[in-house]
Scaffold this motif. Sequence first.
Motif: not given
Length: 172
Positions: A144-157
């Motif tokens: 689930p790459l889009p979900t992983m991208r959003w989760a990673t981005g939110i964690a970084l923010l």
Amino acid sequence: MLAGREALRISRIAAKGAPPAPLFVIIAAVAIAACALASWLAGEFAPLLTGRQKIWFVAAAMVLAALEVIVLRAPVAPREPTRSLGAIAIVLLAGVLADASGLLILSLGVATAAPLFVAAGGALAVAGVLGAALLAGRDWEKLPLPTMRWATGIALLLGAFAIALLSPDAFS
């Protein structure tokens, strides 16, 4: 890196039949070279910043990395991918240096007193993720790459805001 463009690029190259052993050697060499360069740049840049500036540099790098992970998508798969291992190495090196992981390795190397340890950890992480993408091949795109991208981005923010706003040295 886990949900990034370079992992998807490697998985697509592997799915098209690239030989895995030489490709893994390239992945390892690129990971070491990119992280060594980021470590060297961090060592040169670190003396120019104060403690407070280093904290804000890490926070800014995390925000930029988050935006890069969330906004930039992987390019479409090439119809005829290159078989040249040299070309793959050059593109991969540029991608690793310019993506979120390269920026984070640089900023953490600046902020810590041990950029070599940051580079070693970054090289292991890059080689591990790209090696997993190589082994997964076509199956990497089933994640689930889009979900992983959003989760990673939110964690970084969230991490950037915590570092910038909750650090006792951020405003002193």
